[in-house]
Design a protein around this motif. Structure first.
Motif, PDB file in Angstrom:
ATOM      1  N   UNK A 267     -42.582  90.513  41.387  1.00 30.46           N
ATOM      2  CA  UNK A 267     -42.057  92.049  41.554  1.00 30.46           C
ATOM      3  C   UNK A 267     -42.374  92.670  42.133  1.00 30.46           C
ATOM      4  N   UNK A 268     -41.625  93.550  43.075  1.00 30.42           N
ATOM      5  CA  UNK A 268     -42.124  94.752  44.584  1.00 30.42           C
ATOM      6  C   UNK A 268     -41.379  96.048  43.742  1.00 30.42           C
ATOM      7  N   UNK A 269     -40.526  96.255  43.005  1.00 31.56           N
ATOM      8  CA  UNK A 269     -40.680  97.524  42.691  1.00 31.56           C
ATOM      9  C   UNK A 269     -39.777  97.581  41.666  1.00 31.56           C
ATOM     10  N   UNK A 270     -40.095  98.791  40.680  1.00 36.78           N
ATOM     11  CA  UNK A 270     -39.594  98.779  39.201  1.00 36.78           C
ATOM     12  C   UNK A 270     -39.471 100.109  39.468  1.00 36.78           C
ATOM     13  N   UNK A 271     -38.796 100.462  38.476  1.00 35.52           N
ATOM     14  CA  UNK A 271     -38.118 101.871  37.854  1.00 35.52           C
ATOM     15  C   UNK A 271     -37.174 101.890  36.596  1.00 35.52           C
ATOM     16  N   UNK A 272     -36.551 103.243  36.662  1.00 38.56           N
ATOM     17  CA  UNK A 272     -35.593 103.717  35.948  1.00 38.56           C
ATOM     18  C   UNK A 272     -34.421 103.925  36.489  1.00 38.56           C
ATOM     19  N   UNK A 273     -33.578 103.164  35.569  1.00 37.88           N
ATOM     20  CA  UNK A 273     -32.205 104.226  35.348  1.00 37.88           C
ATOM     21  C   UNK A 273     -31.766 104.689  34.633  1.00 37.88           C
ATOM     22  N   UNK A 274     -30.719 105.802  34.099  1.00 36.20           N
ATOM     23  CA  UNK A 274     -30.364 105.873  32.901  1.00 36.20           C
ATOM     24  C   UNK A 274     -28.344 105.826  32.715  1.00 36.20           C
ATOM     25  N   UNK A 275     -27.765 105.901  32.007  1.00 40.79           N
ATOM     26  CA  UNK A 275     -26.929 105.794  31.984  1.00 40.79           C
ATOM     27  C   UNK A 275     -25.903 106.361  30.202  1.00 40.79           C
ATOM     28  N   UNK A 276     -25.154 107.807  30.185  1.00 44.81           N
ATOM     29  CA  UNK A 276     -23.851 108.296  29.701  1.00 44.81           C
ATOM     30  C   UNK A 276     -23.083 107.217  29.863  1.00 44.81           C
ATOM     31  N   UNK A 277     -21.864 107.138  27.849  1.00 45.71           N
ATOM     32  CA  UNK A 277     -20.661 106.722  28.587  1.00 45.71           C
ATOM     33  C   UNK A 277     -19.301 107.052  28.881  1.00 45.71           C
ATOM     34  N   UNK A 278     -19.333 106.197  29.993  1.00 44.89           N
ATOM     35  CA  UNK A 278     -17.802 106.773  31.013  1.00 44.89           C
ATOM     36  C   UNK A 278     -18.377 106.845  32.145  1.00 44.89           C
ATOM     37  N   UNK A 279     -19.728 106.984  32.311  1.00 46.86           N
ATOM     38  CA  UNK A 279     -20.463 107.307  33.336  1.00 46.86           C
ATOM     39  C   UNK A 279     -21.099 106.297  34.022  1.00 46.86           C
ATOM     40  N   UNK A 280     -21.253 105.864  35.829  1.00 48.67           N
ATOM     41  CA  UNK A 280     -22.176 105.116  36.293  1.00 48.67           C
ATOM     42  C   UNK A 280     -23.670 105.197  35.892  1.00 48.67           C
ATOM     43  N   UNK A 281     -24.381 103.586  35.881  1.00 52.99           N
ATOM     44  CA  UNK A 281     -25.753 103.752  35.647  1.00 52.99           C
ATOM     45  C   UNK A 281     -26.343 104.718  37.012  1.00 52.99           C
ATOM     46  N   UNK A 282     -27.235 105.981  36.887  1.00 49.44           N
ATOM     47  CA  UNK A 282     -27.361 106.228  38.095  1.00 49.44           C
ATOM     48  C   UNK A 282     -29.202 106.524  37.563  1.00 49.44           C
ATOM     49  N   UNK A 283     -29.689 106.013  39.576  1.00 50.41           N
ATOM     50  CA  UNK A 283     -31.199 106.019  39.524  1.00 50.41           C
ATOM     51  C   UNK A 283     -31.887 107.574  39.050  1.00 50.41           C
ATOM     52  N   UNK A 284     -32.486 107.091  38.864  1.00 48.26           N
ATOM     53  CA  UNK A 284     -34.411 108.060  38.369  1.00 48.26           C
ATOM     54  C   UNK A 284     -34.778 108.144  38.439  1.00 48.26           C
ATOM     55  N   UNK A 285     -35.724 106.966  38.853  1.00 50.85           N
ATOM     56  CA  UNK A 285     -37.451 106.887  39.967  1.00 50.85           C
ATOM     57  C   UNK A 285     -37.384 105.273  40.064  1.00 50.85           C
ATOM     58  N   UNK A 286     -38.151 105.671  40.528  1.00 50.97           N
ATOM     59  CA  UNK A 286     -38.920 104.031  41.536  1.00 50.97           C
ATOM     60  C   UNK A 286     -40.396 104.317  42.385  1.00 50.97           C
ATOM     61  N   UNK A 287     -40.770 103.339  41.474  1.00 55.10           N
ATOM     62  CA  UNK A 287     -42.557 103.184  42.762  1.00 55.10           C
ATOM     63  C   UNK A 287     -42.464 101.827  42.523  1.00 55.10           C
ATOM     64  N   UNK A 288     -43.027 101.498  43.937  1.00 55.89           N
ATOM     65  CA  UNK A 288     -43.638 100.467  44.345  1.00 55.89           C
ATOM     66  C   UNK A 288     -44.773  99.309  43.431  1.00 55.89           C
ATOM     67  N   UNK A 289     -44.884  98.479  43.434  1.00 54.06           N
ATOM     68  CA  UNK A 289     -45.694  97.173  42.470  1.00 54.06           C
ATOM     69  C   UNK A 289     -47.111  97.191  43.293  1.00 54.06           C
ATOM     70  N   UNK A 290     -46.955  97.408  44.194  1.00 53.33           N
ATOM     71  CA  UNK A 290     -48.004  97.535  45.294  1.00 53.33           C
ATOM     72  C   UNK A 290     -48.214  98.113  46.261  1.00 53.33           C
ATOM     73  N   UNK A 291     -48.064  99.613  46.324  1.00 55.52           N
ATOM     74  CA  UNK A 291     -48.126 100.880  46.934  1.00 55.52           C
ATOM     75  C   UNK A 291     -48.402 101.939  46.559  1.00 55.52           C
ATOM     76  N   UNK A 292     -49.028 102.743  46.501  1.00 57.55           N
ATOM     77  CA  UNK A 292     -49.058 104.025  46.241  1.00 57.55           C
ATOM     78  C   UNK A 292     -47.558 105.026  46.613  1.00 57.55           C
ATOM     79  N   UNK A 293     -46.333 104.980  46.005  1.00 60.85           N
ATOM     80  CA  UNK A 293     -45.012 105.461  46.196  1.00 60.85           C
ATOM     81  C   UNK A 293     -44.397 105.668  45.686  1.00 60.85           C
ATOM     82  N   UNK A 294     -44.039 106.610  45.185  1.00 57.57           N
ATOM     83  CA  UNK A 294     -42.571 107.161  44.270  1.00 57.57           C
ATOM     84  C   UNK A 294     -41.826 107.390  44.626  1.00 57.57           C
ATOM     85  N   UNK A 295     -40.067 107.056  43.899  1.00 63.65           N
ATOM     86  CA  UNK A 295     -39.480 108.013  44.166  1.00 63.65           C
ATOM     87  C   UNK A 295     -38.421 108.825  43.536  1.00 63.65           C
TER      88      UNK A 295
END
Length: 120
Positions: free
Chosen positions: A31-59
């Protein structure tokens, strides 16, 4: 292969907090990156947050900046999403995701999802 299992969803009132957890197992060294998405009925899955597994950087998505915090525990192969000041529009199924390169809706690995419901 990497397996992801989320936990921590539930029902909370607006303004409250929840902490989601994601346990990773299998070939986690890939793994290089992990994070979270969310989805509600009838909508596209959307990005919430992510971070590198190896360096201290969040999005973060603009909609959650300042309210949500992503963190990890490499020793335990865990990723967390602390959600504060929750709003009804945060209601969704939240998915943990991981990838060897970049986190997108086409990423390699996904959890089964956990429901978060915020009541007004």
């Amino acid at each position: 292969q990497v397996q992801l299992v989320e936990s921590g969803g539930g029902l909370v009132q607006a303004g409250g907090s929840l902490r989601l957890s994601c346990a990773a197992s299998g070939r986690t060294s890939s793994m290089y990156v992990m994070g979270w998405f969310r989805q509600t009925p009838g909508k596209e899955r959307e990005f919430v947050a992510a971070m590198s597994w190896r360096i201290d950087r969040q999005y973060y998505a603009d909609s959650v900046k300042g309210r949500f915090t992503i963190s990890r525990d490499n020793g335990k192969n865990m990723v967390y999403l602390q959600m504060n000041s929750l709003k009804p529009e945060d209601t969704a199924v939240y998915y943990c995701a991981a990838d060897r390169t970049a986190l997108t809706t086409d990423s390699d690995y996904w959890g089964q999802g956990t429901q978060v419901t915020v009541s007004s």
